[in-house]
Write a protein that holds these residues in place. Structure first.
Motif, PDB file in Angstrom:
ATOM      1  N   ASP A  78       0.845  -1.193   0.000  1.00 49.72           N
ATOM      2  CA  ASP A  78       0.000   0.000   0.000  1.00 49.72           C
ATOM      3  C   ASP A  78       0.881   1.245   0.000  1.00 49.72           C
ATOM      4  O   ASP A  78       1.330   1.701   1.038  1.00 49.72           O
ATOM      5  CB  ASP A  78      -0.917  -0.005   1.216  1.00 49.72           C
ATOM      6  CG  ASP A  78      -1.943   1.111   1.164  1.00 49.72           C
ATOM      7  OD1 ASP A  78      -2.158   1.660   0.069  1.00 49.72           O
ATOM      8  OD2 ASP A  78      -2.526   1.424   2.222  1.00 49.72           O
ATOM      9  N   SER A  80      -0.207   4.111  -0.953  1.00 52.28           N
ATOM     10  CA  SER A  80      -1.080   5.263  -0.729  1.00 52.28           C
ATOM     11  C   SER A  80      -1.297   5.536   0.757  1.00 52.28           C
ATOM     12  O   SER A  80      -1.938   6.534   1.099  1.00 52.28           O
ATOM     13  CB  SER A  80      -2.426   5.032  -1.394  1.00 52.28           C
ATOM     14  OG  SER A  80      -3.150   4.032  -0.716  1.00 52.28           O
ATOM     15  N   ARG A  81      -0.822   4.674   1.605  1.00 54.90           N
ATOM     16  CA  ARG A  81      -0.975   4.790   3.058  1.00 54.90           C
ATOM     17  C   ARG A  81      -2.445   4.911   3.467  1.00 54.90           C
ATOM     18  O   ARG A  81      -2.820   5.720   4.298  1.00 54.90           O
ATOM     19  CB  ARG A  81      -0.169   5.956   3.603  1.00 54.90           C
ATOM     20  CG  ARG A  81       1.295   5.838   3.308  1.00 54.90           C
ATOM     21  CD  ARG A  81       2.083   6.713   4.230  1.00 54.90           C
ATOM     22  NE  ARG A  81       3.491   6.632   3.922  1.00 54.90           N
ATOM     23  CZ  ARG A  81       4.362   5.870   4.576  1.00 54.90           C
ATOM     24  NH1 ARG A  81       3.952   5.129   5.564  1.00 54.90           N
ATOM     25  NH2 ARG A  81       5.632   5.872   4.233  1.00 54.90           N
TER      26      ARG A  81
END
Length: 157
Positions: A78, A80-81
């Motif tokens: 991930d 995009s956090r």
């Protein structure tokens, strides 16, 4: 006088029997082709306006960002956090063309990637403005270059 009659696209005459129309196919063909050329030029102007608006970005760089985001998602990384999941939760459920979870995930990744791409374009534009607006090198003594000017020269190239 014959040339003047040929230049007219259509002619009509009113007779006691009714109205008689004569259409020149060649003139109508030229009118049609000029309309096609006009629309081609208009579409090229729209395309150039879009490309000018996203400079220094390009559609190819946007595609690279989207592919990177989608690829990292399918590798369970991930980058995009959590923003992709947040965007996915904000999308309406069970309505519109994005009914399946996979379509919603792809749409949210595309929205996130577009935001990252636009932020990169903004950052790059501001960096270019900063680098191109420096004129301090003109006021320095010949042979004595400041550290700031050296850093500026290296970062420009």
């Amino acid at each position: 006088m014959a040339e003047a009659h040929q230049a007219v696209a259509f002619q009509f005459t009113v007779t006691p029997e009714g109205v008689d129309f004569r259409l020149s196919r060649e003139a109508l063909k030229q009118i049609y082709l000029s309309g096609i050329n006009s629309w081609k030029k208009r579409l090229i102007r729209i395309k150039n306006g879009i490309l000018r608006g996203v400079y220094p970005g390009s559609p190819t760089s946007w595609l690279v960002v989207v592919i990177t985001t989608v690829g990292s998602s399918y590798c369970n990384v991930d980058i995009s956090r959590g923003l992709v999941c947040y965007i996915q939760r904000c999308l309406p459920e069970r309505c519109g063309p994005y009914r399946t979870p996979q379509t919603r995930a792809l749409l949210s990744m595309a929205v996130f990637s577009t935001g990252v791409w636009m932020m990169g374009i903004f950052f790059f534009r501001q960096t270019l403005k900063l680098l191109l607006s420096y004129h301090g090198w003109m006021f320095e003594m010949h042979g004595k270059t400041s550290c700031f000017t050296k850093v500026w020269a290296v970062s420009r190239s």
